[in-house]
Design an enzyme around this catalytic site. Sequence first.
Site, PDB file in Angstrom:
ATOM      1  N   SER A 138       0.866  -1.174   0.000  1.00 19.25           N
ATOM      2  CA  SER A 138       0.000   0.000   0.000  1.00 19.25           C
ATOM      3  C   SER A 138       0.900   1.221   0.000  1.00 19.25           C
ATOM      4  CB  SER A 138      -0.870  -0.015   1.261  1.00 19.25           C
ATOM      5  OG  SER A 138      -1.480   1.239   1.497  1.00 19.25           O
ATOM      6  N   TYR A 151      -2.741  -0.980  10.270  1.00 20.32           N
ATOM      7  CA  TYR A 151      -2.628  -1.131   8.827  1.00 20.32           C
ATOM      8  C   TYR A 151      -1.277  -0.634   8.322  1.00 20.32           C
ATOM      9  CZ  TYR A 151      -3.964  -0.990   3.903  1.00 20.32           C
ATOM     10  OH  TYR A 151      -4.017  -1.194   2.547  1.00 20.32           O
TER      11      TYR A 151
END
Length: 246
Positions: A138, A151
Amino acid sequence: MTVALVTGAGGAIGRAIALRLAEAGYDLALVDLDETAGADTARLVEAAGRSALFIRADVTVANQVEHFVAEAETRLGPIAAFANNAGIEGTIAPIHLFPDEIFDRVQSVNVRGVFLGLKHVLARMIPRGAGAVVNTGSTSSIRGRAGLAAYVASKHAVLGLTRVAALEAEGTKVRVNAVLPGPIESRMIRSLDEIARSRGSQVQRAGSARYGRPEDVAVAVAFLLSDSAVHINGAALTVDAASTVP
């Protein structure tokens, strides 16, 4: 036949990757914990004219990962391409209020799951001296985002695992790269948006005024898995419409 394995195949990005690889001529082994979504992806792959094998499995459980890798090769043939894509988002909260159990669950799926996928697929690819892997990271692999401790930590770890695996595979003709999507229109980003709205904030983004499409990520993954990327190893390809440009 040329075989690709995709984890998280029932999600928006996993499905787009699977369909792009089917278009490129791969037969697909598809893994997801969501049986309905995974089976739907398998049907779409078959409708595109390629063979599809769906296996329901939890990527955090070592014997299940070992089983689905073995099953894919037994049923379809040697895995030539692996999209190590399964992941979850967790929740939004500052570190001092972040729930321990959610932090642990995100690390289990996003880090342990990626590690186990690498372990069991590379154990087959490296002795054969052939294969390509793309881990889904990401833009949170290379930047911080307030409220997303679990995350962000997990996606930094995915990039670290990618770099270690690429170095360990160097000289074997096996390549390991990562793709780093920015916000992509999907269930995950809608979930984060909903959590943020409920708390009077929004998911941070910059650069493009729109979210990307799952297909934008799939194109990048398919390229990195292809022979056109034969000299690319240990790379992290951002798909973010310049959101991480300083």
